[in-house]
Design a protein around this motif. Structure first.
Motif, short mmCIF file in Angstrom:
data_model
loop_
_atom_site.label_atom_id
_atom_site.label_comp_id
_atom_site.label_asym_id
_atom_site.label_seq_id
_atom_site.Cartn_x
_atom_site.Cartn_y
_atom_site.Cartn_z
N GLU A 557 71.06 -25.66 -34.01
CA GLU A 557 70.91 -24.58 -34.99
C GLU A 557 72.20 -24.39 -35.78
N GLY A 558 73.31 -24.51 -35.09
CA GLY A 558 74.62 -24.37 -35.75
C GLY A 558 74.79 -25.42 -36.84
N VAL A 559 74.36 -26.64 -36.54
CA VAL A 559 74.49 -27.71 -37.52
C VAL A 559 73.58 -27.44 -38.72
N VAL A 571 65.50 -23.79 -33.34
CA VAL A 571 65.04 -25.09 -32.89
C VAL A 571 64.37 -24.94 -31.52
N VAL A 572 63.22 -25.61 -31.36
CA VAL A 572 62.55 -25.59 -30.06
C VAL A 572 62.15 -27.01 -29.68
N PHE A 586 62.82 -24.88 -37.31
CA PHE A 586 62.37 -23.92 -38.31
C PHE A 586 63.58 -23.53 -39.15
N VAL A 587 63.42 -23.61 -40.46
CA VAL A 587 64.55 -23.36 -41.34
C VAL A 587 64.22 -22.27 -42.36
N ILE A 620 60.89 -30.63 -39.46
CA ILE A 620 61.63 -29.50 -40.01
C ILE A 620 60.65 -28.70 -40.84
N GLN A 621 60.42 -27.49 -40.40
CA GLN A 621 59.43 -26.66 -41.07
C GLN A 621 60.10 -25.57 -41.89
N ASN A 622 59.55 -25.35 -43.08
CA ASN A 622 60.00 -24.25 -43.92
C ASN A 622 59.50 -22.94 -43.31
N ALA A 623 60.39 -21.99 -43.08
CA ALA A 623 59.98 -20.73 -42.47
C ALA A 623 60.33 -19.57 -43.38
N PRO A 624 59.33 -18.74 -43.68
CA PRO A 624 59.62 -17.56 -44.50
C PRO A 624 60.47 -16.56 -43.72
#
Ligand code: ATP
Ligand code: MG
Length: 672
Positions: A557-559, A571-572, A586-587, A620-624
């Motif tokens: 997640e940090g990266v 991240v999971v 999820f981003v 990598i999923q776009n997350a609202p």
């Protein structure tokens, strides 16, 4: 980036109690080898009805194979916490000192309260509680916005020996009903409502529903509900005033206004002297990992520990103005809004509103207004605020923040990008950042840096606080010495740790002591680097194992979050036939930015570069937005369900915004 060290600056060191790492090390050694002497010095600051007896302050058993787990500290001593926070300070000449600058939701609404005035009001309310039949040991539930009455109520309980259980006022009536019943609360103290940003919340209505649900579903009757009339004071233009009354019920038999409770009550109320190990409060954990646990904290040890951590971790000095943004509904609000600052005769800011109202600069303008010296908040808030500013072109208008000396972070690992932003933009590269690791269960900070002593590494929590003995264990319970990664456990108790779970000693032992007999197990993972710094890697359940490579979600997640377009990432692991587990990310993007294939490519490359090819994300999923608890923590167990498309997400009652779950399901990329 993450390995660079930032030394404390002269700005911090010249004021510091512990101006070098050597001083910390000496004092830390002493806190373990001469533990009793160490805590005696802390105890001397306080007023005791019966002083602690030398010779074995700490009695405990951490080993379930040898019997029941228990922790007792200064067992025969007697004291009163409220007396020590208020009367003692007034006697020491701090009567006219400001205890709190209270800042309302609207910038035009603010007030202040001195130690003497606070004592008067606490005594009056304590007398009111006694008049209504509340006695030592009774449980009082508190469901309140961030108003001074919340503090007054907690301290009044402490004064008469009643046990408060504060429930965060963002919880639903179901969640409140469950906690009211579990705690067997006799009384519920609330406010009619409050404004947060541009939204009005009617707490009394939630309380009505909760009391009803407690009765029907849990067969628990709450005898009384006391209500602060807060809305009348703050409702703009008064236009809503008449309508407000229709927003909730009023039961003449059980409901009573706060001001009526105070009416005719004296401002003198002798404190109830309680035993060191009598309970001070019960607080439910935030529920990130399942059913909330009713954590029990007791009196003397909690007070000593809260006081000591506050003094050293925030390096608090007499004229400082300290501000912790946490809600009183969380442990951070208990220890570092209420108990610890008052134990140090500190002046604090208490803020009712949100960081975004009326504008996104509200936090900074409050720091400027009160000349705040110590500011304590959570990474989730830092990231959210950061996203509103364009970091790239330095287009940042902020008021003067030069009063600041110490910046605190709590709640989850702080990713290096957020750390750097906090350090440079808020701290102007001259403040120390303390990344404080702790839990509801630990009562106060357990792993942290100290402002003048600890050279900082962005993302590392640092070193143990005095009296705390952390160890790293591997899956088999073997201690890892030197650099390495594993389970974070503690080998001995410290005064402020929890004593049990409310009426559930079995669960207490099972959750914290069964995995590694002889140790308190935090449930968090940790890494020790070659310099001995401890890095919290997140909950052990959140570890990723890709083709045999163990890594933490926090690391990845940090990266991801180091890309300037990314506001937040989670991240999971997702089961994978070949690799065992694959990364599902999820981003959340910054405002107005577009999610596209190019971004996915860049992020994937970034993870490969920074961590390794094995860590390359599968999805990598776009997350609202992300599913978060009301304390702002990501609920990764829900994300794990979304990753595999399983709609059986379980209990989401502690989520801040349950709507986001459906949105994320709908947003799953086709290939997932
Ligand atoms: P529950 O126990 O009900 O699942 P919770 O663990 O989120 O809820 P809290 O006691 O509020 O409830 O949070 C403590 C946890 O927060 C720690 O165990 C750790 O995972 C995380 N945490 C807190 N501070 C830090 C920090 N500075 N760095 C890393 N993690 C942190
Ligand atoms: Mg926890």
């Amino acid at each position: 980036m993450s390995s660079r060290m930032y030394k404390p600056t002269d700005h911090v060191i010249k004021k510091s109690y512990l101006p070098s790492i050597q001083k910390y090390k000496e004092m830390y050694e002493r806190s373990l080898t001469e533990s009793e002497l160490f805590w005696t010095e802390v105890a001397q600051e306080f007023q005791w009805h019966v002083a602690p007896k030398p010779g074995g302050f700490m009695k405990y058993n951490f080993d379930i194979t040898k019997g029941r787990v228990f922790v007792k500290f200064m067992e025969e001593a007697e004291l009163n916490v409220c007396y020590n926070l208020l009367d003692r300070n007034v006697k020491n000449g701090f009567g006219d000192k400001i205890a709190f600058f209270w800042e309302g939701n609207s910038p035009d609404d603010y007030t202040r309260i001195t130690y003497r005035k606070l004592l008067d009001l606490v005594c009056q309310f304590a007398n009111g509680l006694l008049a209504k039949g509340i006695r030592k040991g009774d449980r009082v539930a508190v469901y309140m916005p961030m108003i001074l009455e919340a503090v007054i109520c907690m301290l009044a309980c402490a004064r008469i020996g009643a046990v408060h259980t504060v429930v965060f006022a963002g919880f639903s009536s179901d969640a409140l009903a469950e906690r009211l019943s579990d705690a067997k609360a006799k009384l519920l103290v609330t406010a009619d409502g409050a404004w947060r940003g541009e939204r009005m919340y009617v707490y009394k209505r939630t309380c009505d529903d909760a009391i009803e649900k407690a009765r029907t579903f849990f067969k628990h009757r709450v005898d009384m509900c006391m209500v602060v009339n807060h809305l009348d004071r703050v409702t703009p233009g008064g236009s809503l005033k008449s309508e407000i009354k229709d927003l909730y019920n009023w039961n003449e038999e059980t409901d009573i206004w706060w001001h009526e409770v105070l009416e005719g009550e004296s401002n003198i109320c002798p404190p109830e002297w309680v035993a060191a190990e009598d309970p001070l409060f019960v607080l439910y954990t935030s529920g990130s990992t399942g059913k909330p646990k009713g954590v029990v904290h007791t009196t003397a040890g909690y007070l000593m520990y809260a006081a000591a951590t506050f003094r050293y971790v925030f390096d608090y000095h007499r004229r400082d103005v300290y501000w912790c943004t946490a809600d009183v509904g969380w442990i951070t609000g208990h220890t570092y809004v209420v108990y610890a600052p008052l134990a140090n005769a500190a002046t604090s800011v208490m803020f009712e509103g949100t960081p975004y109202f009326p504008k996104v600069d509200r936090y900074w303008s409050i720091i400027n207004k009160y000349k705040v010296t110590q500011f304590y908040t959570a990474p989730t808030a830092i990231r959210a605020l950061m996203a509103h500013y364009n970091v790239e072109d330095g287009n940042l208008t902020m008021p003067d923040l030069s009063s600041l000396r110490v910046l605190g972070s709590v709640g989850e690992p702080i990713n290096p990008a957020a750390w750097l932003w906090y350090y440079t933009r808020i701290g102007k590269e001259r403040c120390s950042i303390v990344d404080t690791f702790w839990q509801t269960e630990t009562g106060g900070h357990v792993i942290t840096g100290l402002p003048g002593a600890t050279p900082m590494k962005p993302g590392a929590a640092g070193f143990p606080f005095f009296g705390v003995e952390p160890k790293i264990l591997n899956e088999d319970g073997i201690e890892i010495e030197g650099p390495g990664e594993g389970y974070l456990v503690f080998a001995r108790p410290w005064p402020g740790m929890m004593r049990t779970l409310l009426e559930d000693q079995d669960r207490f032992e099972r959750v914290y002591f069964s995995k590694f007999p002889g140790y308190y197990c935090t449930g968090d993972g940790v890494r020790r680097d070659e310099d001995g710094y401890l890095w919290i890697t997140g909950r052990i359940d959140d570890m990723l194992n890709v083709s045999g490579h163990l890594m933490s979600t926090a690391e990845v997640e940090g990266v991801l979050a180091s890309d300037p377009r990314v506001s937040e990432a989670a991240v999971v692991p997702k089961p994978h036939e070949v690799k065992g587990e694959a990364l599902y990310c999820f981003v959340v993007l910054k405002e107005g930015l577009q999610f596209d294939a190019d971004l996915v490519k860049t992020l994937t490359l970034l993870v490969r570069q920074k961590i390794g090819a094995f860590a390359a994300p599968d999805t990598i999923q776009n997350a609202p937005g992300l599913p978060k608890t009301r304390s702002g923590k990501i609920m990764r167990r829900i994300l794990r369900k979304i990753a595999v498309g399983d709609h059986e997400v379980g209990d989401i009652s502690t989520l801040a915004d349950p709507g986001v779950v459906e949105e994320l399901f709908n947003n799953r990329p086709a290939e997932a």
